[in-house]
Write a protein that holds these residues in place. Structure first.
Motif, PDB file in Angstrom:
ATOM      1  N   SER A   6      27.961  -8.033  -9.928  1.00  0.00           N
ATOM      2  CA  SER A   6      29.163  -7.324 -10.350  1.00  0.00           C
ATOM      3  C   SER A   6      29.738  -6.676  -9.088  1.00  0.00           C
ATOM      4  N   ARG A  55      37.756 -13.589 -16.634  1.00  0.00           N
ATOM      5  CA  ARG A  55      36.354 -13.279 -16.932  1.00  0.00           C
ATOM      6  C   ARG A  55      35.972 -13.550 -18.380  1.00  0.00           C
ATOM      7  N   TYR A  64      27.293   2.324  -0.860  1.00  0.00           N
ATOM      8  CA  TYR A  64      27.490   3.584  -1.576  1.00  0.00           C
ATOM      9  C   TYR A  64      26.227   4.441  -1.477  1.00  0.00           C
ATOM     10  N   THR A  65      25.069   3.793  -1.690  1.00  0.00           N
ATOM     11  CA  THR A  65      23.811   4.532  -1.693  1.00  0.00           C
ATOM     12  C   THR A  65      22.754   3.780  -0.901  1.00  0.00           C
ATOM     13  N   GLN A  96      24.275   1.470 -13.050  1.00  0.00           N
ATOM     14  CA  GLN A  96      23.479   2.181 -12.048  1.00  0.00           C
ATOM     15  C   GLN A  96      24.350   2.983 -11.093  1.00  0.00           C
ATOM     16  N   GLY A  97      25.654   3.016 -11.365  1.00  0.00           N
ATOM     17  CA  GLY A  97      26.544   3.822 -10.540  1.00  0.00           C
ATOM     18  C   GLY A  97      27.254   2.992  -9.499  1.00  0.00           C
ATOM     19  N   GLY A  98      28.413   3.473  -9.086  1.00  0.00           N
ATOM     20  CA  GLY A  98      29.213   2.829  -8.049  1.00  0.00           C
ATOM     21  C   GLY A  98      30.072   3.936  -7.491  1.00  0.00           C
ATOM     22  N   ILE A 128      28.910  -2.359  -1.750  1.00  0.00           N
ATOM     23  CA  ILE A 128      30.254  -2.578  -2.260  1.00  0.00           C
ATOM     24  C   ILE A 128      30.989  -3.682  -1.500  1.00  0.00           C
ATOM     25  N   LYS A 180      30.190   7.757   0.193  1.00  0.00           N
ATOM     26  CA  LYS A 180      30.329   6.344  -0.143  1.00  0.00           C
ATOM     27  C   LYS A 180      31.330   5.735   0.840  1.00  0.00           C
ATOM     28  N   ARG A 187      26.114  -6.137  -5.576  1.00  0.00           N
ATOM     29  CA  ARG A 187      26.185  -4.728  -5.936  1.00  0.00           C
ATOM     30  C   ARG A 187      24.840  -4.016  -5.730  1.00  0.00           C
ATOM     31  N   ARG A 195      29.693 -13.036 -12.155  1.00  0.00           N
ATOM     32  CA  ARG A 195      29.206 -11.674 -11.961  1.00  0.00           C
ATOM     33  C   ARG A 195      28.049 -11.293 -12.859  1.00  0.00           C
ATOM     34  N   ASP A 233      22.415  -8.796  -8.750  1.00  0.00           N
ATOM     35  CA  ASP A 233      23.552  -8.194  -9.460  1.00  0.00           C
ATOM     36  C   ASP A 233      24.836  -8.470  -8.681  1.00  0.00           C
ATOM     37  N   GLY A 289      29.411   0.538 -12.492  1.00  0.00           N
ATOM     38  CA  GLY A 289      28.547  -0.626 -12.315  1.00  0.00           C
ATOM     39  C   GLY A 289      28.263  -1.285 -13.645  1.00  0.00           C
ATOM     40  N   MET A 290      28.242  -2.621 -13.630  1.00  0.00           N
ATOM     41  CA  MET A 290      27.986  -3.357 -14.867  1.00  0.00           C
ATOM     42  C   MET A 290      26.605  -3.026 -15.423  1.00  0.00           C
ATOM     43  N   THR A 291      25.657  -2.732 -14.522  1.00  0.00           N
ATOM     44  CA  THR A 291      24.315  -2.354 -14.965  1.00  0.00           C
ATOM     45  C   THR A 291      24.209  -0.834 -15.131  1.00  0.00           C
ATOM     46  N   ASN A 306      22.796   0.215  -3.330  1.00  0.00           N
ATOM     47  CA  ASN A 306      24.055   0.101  -4.059  1.00  0.00           C
ATOM     48  C   ASN A 306      25.162  -0.200  -3.046  1.00  0.00           C
ATOM     49  N   GLN A 353      31.932  -3.711 -18.964  1.00  0.00           N
ATOM     50  CA  GLN A 353      32.924  -4.345 -18.099  1.00  0.00           C
ATOM     51  C   GLN A 353      33.941  -3.361 -17.535  1.00  0.00           C
ATOM     52  N   GLY A 357      32.258  -0.225 -16.324  1.00  0.00           N
ATOM     53  CA  GLY A 357      31.468  -0.808 -15.241  1.00  0.00           C
ATOM     54  C   GLY A 357      32.238  -1.019 -13.949  1.00  0.00           C
TER      55      GLY A 357
END
Lengths: 400, 109
Positions: free
Chosen positions: A72, A362, A131-132, B51-53, A115, A161, A90, A46, A70, B47-49, A113, B40, B43
């Motif tokens: 994650s 992880r 989501y976006t 930037q939102g989720g 998911i 979302k 992501r 990730r 990305d 989000g890990m970066t 963004n 983490q 996140g």
């Protein structure tokens, strides 16, 4: 001399090719052994935008591919021939990988963004959930060309979302609107002109699943205690509420990570579902949908995952209990095993027939493999911050 | 966890007393833990970066118009009616302040 050796080599190669017939020659001239993909899969790394390709027979990694953006919260679906993986990042990246040639065949940035995603029953359409901007987008599975999109505009100017996207029979996709509180079912029979039906579901659905037979769509609710159930054979009846008020008016508990739902939740005639915030797995009869039991577990469940034969349920947990995994025996309904596979266990995946389970730890940068009968560790692989593990056996399952 | 935090706190106090400083800064080791936790565990939703989720973006531009005290209160106490849980079991208030200050200037890797 060198030329002679080279010629000899060529002749030997030709003889080998003719003799065993097990080698294919690519256009570039290099040879790849012919093989199926049934025992292959991939692991998401990730933090670094890589995936590691793995073989579940030899329990080894055989390739590593980078440049996926990305990853994650990345997820993966497979083409129906189980050769190509579609990785949903992501950051909205959608990458098509060839597991045999171990390379990226195509990649598009499809949203800001995302998911996750899904693939249609006929394998021709790959759909991403976003989501976006909130909504879903459909792509040609061969070319990744955009075919159509369904914005999740649940009220004028209000976009939700999208969570819990799953393919359902009839080239349809079911999904839930976290902000809109609805389940939507979009029919992609005509991939460029999808037709969408909407069903009120309840407050803040956080994820969804389709039962293994493709009949029922369940959306777990975050904003209230209960699960929304839609019978896809008779959707006109609307959403039925099951496991209603399982918290029975008790104060809501903080949730440190949203649970994940998928069709692996149904086993031994029952649905095994994570309770939100509670240290419990909820059990409902999969024909009457009445609650039959609760199993106390070590933390807040994230994945509640049945083995392919339905005999065991493996459960991992949200922070701060994410170093544990517990196993429930579906016959006795009891926790029969408590394991510590490593630091920050994020995901588990069973081999196609369930003799082993692969678990990602992880913070140990490691995949740990357990025998599901003896619960012994039978292998491990290095991987950088591994999260999702996805085997090609998913290619043949609806709702994955 | 708790013992470690008490130890870290005691060490912090000693350092403060020694240096006569007024700022409670987590130890370097604890800072590393906090960065890991935000990237983490926060996140998972943001989000890990960052930037939102499912949760909103936590990037400097997204936080610029928000008062720091409010953000600290959100981390410590959560936001009822949303998915944001309280983190007071895992974080001291000065640690939440340190996190908010880092978020507002661009969070460390």
């Amino acid at each position: 001399m060198r030329t002679v050796l080279y010629l000899l080599g060529l002749i030997a190669t030709a003889i080998l090719l003719a003799a065993c017939g097990s080698v294919a020659v690519r256009e570039g001239g290099s040879a790849v052994p012919l093989r199926g993909t049934g025992d292959l899969g991939l692991v998401i790394e990730r933090a670094s935008g890589h995936v590691t390709l793995v073989n579940t027979s030899s329990r080894e990694a055989y390739a590593r591919i980078g440049g996926l953006g990305d990853l994650s919260h990345a997820s993966v679906v497979y083409s129906r021939d189980a050769r190509y993986a579609y990785v949903f990042g992501r950051d909205g990246g959608l990458t098509k990988l060839d597991l045999l040639e171990a390379r990226i065949v195509n990649r598009v940035m499809q949203s800001g963004n995302a998911i996750g995603g899904s693939i249609s029953q006929d394998g021709r359409i790959v759909v991403a959930q976003n989501y976006t901007p909130g909504g879903i987008k459909a792509f040609d599975a061969d070319t990744l060309e955009l075919l159509s999109e369904v914005p999740a505009e649940y009220a004028p100017g209000q976009f939700s979302k999208v969570v819990g996207l799953a393919d359902v029979p009839g080239n349809k996709f079911a999904y839930a609107l976290f902000d809109g509180g609805e389940i939507w079912v979009s029919d992609f029979s005509d991939p460029k002109r999808p037709v969408t039906a909407r069903y009120p579901a309840g407050r803040q659905p956080y994820d969804g699943l389709v039962t293994p037979n493709g009949r029922h769509y369940l959306a777990g609710l975050f904003g209230e205690d209960g699960v929304a159930l839609l019978d896809l054979w008779q959707p006109e009846k609307g959403v039925q509420r099951i496991l209603d008020k399982y918290g029975k008016g008790e104060e809501k508990l903080p949730v440190f990570k949203m649970p994940h739902l998928r069709g692996w939740s149904v086993a031994a005639g029952r649905a095994w579902l994570p309770a939100i915030g509670r240290h419990e797995v909820l059990v409902a009869d999969a024909s009457t949908w009445m609650e039959t039991a609760r199993v106390a577990v070590k933390g807040q469940p994230v994945f509640v995952m049945a083995s392919p034969d339905g005999r065991q349920i493996w459960v991992n947990f949200a922070f701060p209990d994410n170093g544990w995994v517990q196993v429930i025996d579906t016959l006795s309904g009891q926790v029969v095993q408590t394991l510590q596979p490593g630091k920050a266990v994020l995901h588990m995946e069973f081999t196609p027939r369930g003799e082993a389970v692969w678990i990602s730890a992880r913070d140990d940068n490691r995949i740990v493999i357990y025998d599901t009968r003896s619960f012994l560790r039978i292998g491990s692989l290095a991987a950088e911050a591994p999260s999702g593990i996805f085997f090609t056996s998913r290619a043949a399952r609806i709702g994955f | 966890m708790l013992i470690r935090r008490i130890a870290a706190g005691a060490l912090g106090l000693l350092l403060l007393a020694g240096a006569g400083l007024a700022v409670a800064e987590p130890t370097p080791a604890r800072q590393k833990e906090l960065v890991h936790m935000v990237r983490q565990d926060c996140g998972s939703c943001h989000g890990m970066t960052l930037q939102g989720g499912l949760g909103p973006a936590l990037l400097p531009a997204a936080l610029a118009d928000k008062p720091a005290e409010g953000l600290v209160a959100t981390i410590i106490g959560g936001r009822p009616g949303t998915a944001m849980p309280p983190w007071h079991r895992f974080l001291a208030e000065d640690e939440a302040q340190w996190i908010v200050a880092r978020l507002m200037e661009g969070f460390p890797k």
